[in-house]
Motif scaffolding. Structure first.
Motif, PDB file in Angstrom:
ATOM      1  N   ILE A   1       0.826  -1.205   0.000  1.00 47.84           N
ATOM      2  CA  ILE A   1       0.000   0.000   0.000  1.00 47.84           C
ATOM      3  C   ILE A   1       0.863   1.260   0.000  1.00 47.84           C
ATOM      4  O   ILE A   1       0.425   2.322  -0.488  1.00 47.84           O
ATOM      5  CB  ILE A   1      -0.966  -0.009   1.212  1.00 47.84           C
ATOM      6  CG1 ILE A   1      -2.034   1.080   1.060  1.00 47.84           C
ATOM      7  CG2 ILE A   1      -0.196   0.128   2.507  1.00 47.84           C
ATOM      8  CD1 ILE A   1      -2.978   0.892  -0.078  1.00 47.84           C
ATOM      9  N   ARG A   2       2.103   1.184   0.499  1.00 47.59           N
ATOM     10  CA  ARG A   2       2.979   2.357   0.485  1.00 47.59           C
ATOM     11  C   ARG A   2       3.353   2.738  -0.945  1.00 47.59           C
ATOM     12  O   ARG A   2       3.464   3.919  -1.274  1.00 47.59           O
ATOM     13  CB  ARG A   2       4.236   2.091   1.312  1.00 47.59           C
ATOM     14  CG  ARG A   2       3.967   1.915   2.807  1.00 47.59           C
ATOM     15  CD  ARG A   2       5.177   1.388   3.522  1.00 47.59           C
ATOM     16  NE  ARG A   2       5.545   0.062   3.015  1.00 47.59           N
ATOM     17  CZ  ARG A   2       6.577  -0.644   3.444  1.00 47.59           C
ATOM     18  NH1 ARG A   2       7.376  -0.140   4.392  1.00 47.59           N
ATOM     19  NH2 ARG A   2       6.845  -1.833   2.932  1.00 47.59           N
ATOM     20  N   VAL A   3       3.553   1.740  -1.787  1.00 47.43           N
ATOM     21  CA  VAL A   3       3.828   2.003  -3.205  1.00 47.43           C
ATOM     22  C   VAL A   3       2.608   2.659  -3.846  1.00 47.43           C
ATOM     23  O   VAL A   3       2.731   3.607  -4.621  1.00 47.43           O
ATOM     24  CB  VAL A   3       4.187   0.702  -3.938  1.00 47.43           C
ATOM     25  CG1 VAL A   3       4.300   0.936  -5.448  1.00 47.43           C
ATOM     26  CG2 VAL A   3       5.485   0.125  -3.392  1.00 47.43           C
ATOM     27  N   TYR A   4       1.450   2.153  -3.487  1.00 51.61           N
ATOM     28  CA  TYR A   4       0.228   2.731  -4.043  1.00 51.61           C
ATOM     29  C   TYR A   4       0.025   4.169  -3.567  1.00 51.61           C
ATOM     30  O   TYR A   4      -0.371   5.046  -4.349  1.00 51.61           O
ATOM     31  CB  TYR A   4      -0.991   1.878  -3.680  1.00 51.61           C
ATOM     32  CG  TYR A   4      -2.271   2.521  -4.151  1.00 51.61           C
ATOM     33  CD1 TYR A   4      -2.546   2.633  -5.505  1.00 51.61           C
ATOM     34  CD2 TYR A   4      -3.168   3.066  -3.241  1.00 51.61           C
ATOM     35  CE1 TYR A   4      -3.691   3.267  -5.951  1.00 51.61           C
ATOM     36  CE2 TYR A   4      -4.319   3.701  -3.668  1.00 51.61           C
ATOM     37  CZ  TYR A   4      -4.579   3.793  -5.034  1.00 51.61           C
ATOM     38  OH  TYR A   4      -5.707   4.432  -5.473  1.00 51.61           O
ATOM     39  N   ALA A   5       0.276   4.457  -2.293  1.00 54.94           N
ATOM     40  CA  ALA A   5       0.111   5.811  -1.770  1.00 54.94           C
ATOM     41  C   ALA A   5       1.019   6.795  -2.512  1.00 54.94           C
ATOM     42  O   ALA A   5       0.624   7.943  -2.780  1.00 54.94           O
ATOM     43  CB  ALA A   5       0.397   5.839  -0.272  1.00 54.94           C
ATOM     44  N   ALA A   6       2.231   6.369  -2.845  1.00 52.90           N
ATOM     45  CA  ALA A   6       3.131   7.223  -3.625  1.00 52.90           C
ATOM     46  C   ALA A   6       2.572   7.463  -5.023  1.00 52.90           C
ATOM     47  O   ALA A   6       2.711   8.564  -5.581  1.00 52.90           O
ATOM     48  CB  ALA A   6       4.519   6.583  -3.696  1.00 52.90           C
ATOM     49  N   TYR A   7       1.951   6.441  -5.584  1.00 49.37           N
ATOM     50  CA  TYR A   7       1.299   6.559  -6.903  1.00 49.37           C
ATOM     51  C   TYR A   7       0.175   7.599  -6.857  1.00 49.37           C
ATOM     52  O   TYR A   7       0.048   8.435  -7.771  1.00 49.37           O
ATOM     53  CB  TYR A   7       0.752   5.185  -7.281  1.00 49.37           C
ATOM     54  CG  TYR A   7      -0.151   5.119  -8.491  1.00 49.37           C
ATOM     55  CD1 TYR A   7       0.387   5.041  -9.777  1.00 49.37           C
ATOM     56  CD2 TYR A   7      -1.537   5.085  -8.357  1.00 49.37           C
ATOM     57  CE1 TYR A   7      -0.438   4.941 -10.889  1.00 49.37           C
ATOM     58  CE2 TYR A   7      -2.364   4.991  -9.453  1.00 49.37           C
ATOM     59  CZ  TYR A   7      -1.811   4.917 -10.724  1.00 49.37           C
ATOM     60  OH  TYR A   7      -2.632   4.815 -11.824  1.00 49.37           O
ATOM     61  N   VAL A   8      -0.606   7.580  -5.797  1.00 48.51           N
ATOM     62  CA  VAL A   8      -1.674   8.562  -5.634  1.00 48.51           C
ATOM     63  C   VAL A   8      -1.108   9.974  -5.619  1.00 48.51           C
ATOM     64  O   VAL A   8      -1.602  10.871  -6.315  1.00 48.51           O
ATOM     65  CB  VAL A   8      -2.481   8.276  -4.349  1.00 48.51           C
ATOM     66  CG1 VAL A   8      -3.392   9.452  -4.002  1.00 48.51           C
ATOM     67  CG2 VAL A   8      -3.289   6.996  -4.498  1.00 48.51           C
ATOM     68  N   ARG A   9      -0.062  10.195  -4.853  1.00 48.97           N
ATOM     69  CA  ARG A   9       0.525  11.537  -4.783  1.00 48.97           C
ATOM     70  C   ARG A   9       1.069  11.972  -6.141  1.00 48.97           C
ATOM     71  O   ARG A   9       0.924  13.138  -6.537  1.00 48.97           O
ATOM     72  CB  ARG A   9       1.626  11.580  -3.722  1.00 48.97           C
ATOM     73  CG  ARG A   9       1.112  11.479  -2.293  1.00 48.97           C
ATOM     74  CD  ARG A   9       2.196  11.833  -1.293  1.00 48.97           C
ATOM     75  NE  ARG A   9       3.316  10.903  -1.321  1.00 48.97           N
ATOM     76  CZ  ARG A   9       3.373   9.745  -0.670  1.00 48.97           C
ATOM     77  NH1 ARG A   9       2.335   9.363   0.077  1.00 48.97           N
ATOM     78  NH2 ARG A   9       4.441   8.968  -0.735  1.00 48.97           N
ATOM     79  N   ALA A  10       1.654  11.045  -6.863  1.00 45.75           N
ATOM     80  CA  ALA A  10       2.200  11.391  -8.179  1.00 45.75           C
ATOM     81  C   ALA A  10       1.086  11.801  -9.139  1.00 45.75           C
ATOM     82  O   ALA A  10       1.243  12.745  -9.924  1.00 45.75           O
ATOM     83  CB  ALA A  10       2.984  10.211  -8.745  1.00 45.75           C
ATOM     84  N   GLN A  11      -0.042  11.101  -9.069  1.00 41.10           N
ATOM     85  CA  GLN A  11      -1.147  11.453  -9.959  1.00 41.10           C
ATOM     86  C   GLN A  11      -1.800  12.775  -9.549  1.00 41.10           C
ATOM     87  O   GLN A  11      -2.174  13.582 -10.412  1.00 41.10           O
ATOM     88  CB  GLN A  11      -2.180  10.331  -9.979  1.00 41.10           C
ATOM     89  CG  GLN A  11      -1.710   9.109 -10.745  1.00 41.10           C
ATOM     90  CD  GLN A  11      -2.863   8.257 -11.231  1.00 41.10           C
ATOM     91  OE1 GLN A  11      -3.841   8.032 -10.516  1.00 41.10           O
ATOM     92  NE2 GLN A  11      -2.752   7.755 -12.458  1.00 41.10           N
ATOM     93  N   VAL A  12      -1.939  13.010  -8.266  1.00 44.54           N
ATOM     94  CA  VAL A  12      -2.506  14.280  -7.807  1.00 44.54           C
ATOM     95  C   VAL A  12      -1.604  15.436  -8.227  1.00 44.54           C
ATOM     96  O   VAL A  12      -2.090  16.508  -8.623  1.00 44.54           O
ATOM     97  CB  VAL A  12      -2.741  14.254  -6.288  1.00 44.54           C
ATOM     98  CG1 VAL A  12      -3.057  15.651  -5.756  1.00 44.54           C
ATOM     99  CG2 VAL A  12      -3.878  13.287  -5.950  1.00 44.54           C
TER     100      VAL A  12
END
Length: 445
Positions: A188-199
């Motif tokens: 989920i930490r990898v996914y959370a970084a993905y969210v920030r990158a898209q935002v």
């Protein structure tokens, strides 16, 4: 006799809600691959569709009639002042050319960054633009399977359909072995970084964005493990959002303390009073659908009547809130006839009654039975839901009104009984909700 004042907000870096509380009426747009099955935006979960199952919609997504300028014109004609579109919904499909994923519109047959033309068209109509961004992502390989996930063994389907079953952690433990093993490799930490990158992409690649509408947190779901602020790393996400766009309005779905949100967002409910959090009134916005689903649903028949639609707007503003009304475009990129008819109801009514909505808020005065008040300064607007025969008592406004007129045609409504009542015409005005504009005495106590 003042209108209820705007609530104080306790944020260190609050978004700009000054325009928001004037504009009052927004359009939500839920659009993506789920428009092709046309069975609602949760179709992946309700039908347990795998990535392979869902791929057939990605391979055929080609909205050849998509005309964002027409969408914007429809919104403007309906009286809408701002719009929020699903840049990414729970299925993970992106309407823009994100560098973070291949699961995006530019890789479908349409080959277009759909957000780019959307933002340009709506700005050209003078409308403010916001992005909905799903915190869930059923396509991302590092997003762990949970109760809402399509691979969750039907748990979410039973929850959504309201079968009343008792859920427990044992239910989740009973998921197929291959799914539980798959979660072992998801971070989920990898996914959370993905969210920030898209935002970051959304807030830096499309000019000034007025709203970031995150959706949604569920630390517990029917007794099952869910996802919340620790999973999304919400504090870091909000910090990034504020850094990139200090003005942007952020909603309350990050699972952070209430004072971290600019706007609170009750869904598919009609509050009876100003929304409060811990006893304090807050800036709020109700989001609603024309029918039951957010995404396009071809066979849905539970569409609200024209009177219900307008009353929903009135009741929301009468309690100091905004209404965000949803449209789910078709797979070809059009608003279907039902949606256009519903929007026309708003447009026709607001053309004559807009000044009873825009820049209005709740009144401190209690309205007569079967009526609602909205107020702007010394103008009090009486929305009459049930047209009486003859006189209408003004109740708390008795003796405080200097002049009254029907808002649709500016025809005088006489004050009678020493200013304690209105003498309404026998025949109800031919509008969905009649409004009497009351000019308050400036010398009244």
């Amino acid at each position: 006799m003042a209108a209820v004042p705007a609530p104080e907000r306790g944020l260190t870096m609050p978004g700009d809600t000054s325009w928001f509380m004037r504009d009052r009426f927004g359009m939500f747009i839920h659009w993506g691959l789920y428009a092709l099955p046309a069975r609602g935006e949760w179709v992946r979960t309700t039908e347990g569709l795998s990535d392979v199952d869902y791929q057939r919609y990605f391979d055929r997504f080609d909205p050849d009639l998509y005309d964002p300028a027409q969408w914007a014109a429809n919104a403007r004609a309906a009286g809408v002042r701002y719009v929020v579109i699903t840049a990414k919904h729970h299925d993970g499909f992106c309407l823009w050319d994100s560098a973070q994923t291949d699961f995006k519109s530019t890789n479908t047959p349409c080959r277009e960054d759909l957000l780019r033309s959307f933002v340009d068209a709506f700005r050209a109509e003078g409308l403010r633009v916001g992005f909905y961004y799903s915190l869930l992502d059923w396509h991302h390989p590092d997003f762990p399977v949970d109760a809402y996930h399509p691979l969750g063994g039907g748990v979410a389907k039973r929850m959504i359909e309201g079968m009343g079953e008792e859920f427990s952690f044992e239910t989740l433990a009973a998921l197929p072995e291959d799914i539980r093993k798959r979660n072992e490799d998801r971070d989920i930490r990898v996914y959370a970084a993905y969210v920030r990158a898209q935002v970051r992409e959304l807030l830096t690649g499309y000019g000034r964005i007025d709203v970031m509408w995150f959706d949604f947190s569920y630390p517990g779901a029917g007794g099952l493990p869910g996802k919340g602020k620790d999973d999304w790393e919400s504090a870091r996400l909000l910090e990034l959002t504020r850094e990139l766009a200090p003005h942007v309005i952020v909603n309350d779905r990050l699972d952070l303390p209430a004072d971290h949100a600019d706007v609170h967002t009750p869904e598919q409910v009609v509050p009876k009073e100003w929304v409060r959090v811990d006893g304090t009134p807050v800036v709020w916005e109700a989001c609603h659908t024309f029918s039951g689903s957010w995404g396009y649903h071809r066979d849905e028949a539970s569409w609200k009547s024209p009177q219900q639609l307008v009353r929903l707007l009135v009741e929301t503003v009468a309690c100091g809130g905004n209404l965000l009304m949803n449209v789910g475009p078709t797979g070809r990129g059009t608003f279907d006839r039902r949606a256009l008819d519903a929007l026309a109801c708003y447009g026709d009514w607001l053309r004559l009654h807009g000044r009873a909505i825009y820049d209005c808020t709740a009144s401190e005065l209690t309205p007569p039975a079967d009526c609602r008040y909205t107020q702007r300064g010394d103008r009090l607007y009486l929305h009459v839901f049930a047209w009486p025969c003859g006189e209408l008592s003004l109740g708390e406004a008795a003796g405080r009104v200097a002049y009254a007129q029907l808002l649709d045609d500016a025809s005088e409504v006489p004050l009678v009984d020493s200013g304690r009542a209105l003498k309404l015409p026998v025949r109800r005005p031919d509008v969905l909700v009649p409004v009497v504009e009351l000019f308050l005495r400036t010398d009244a106590p």
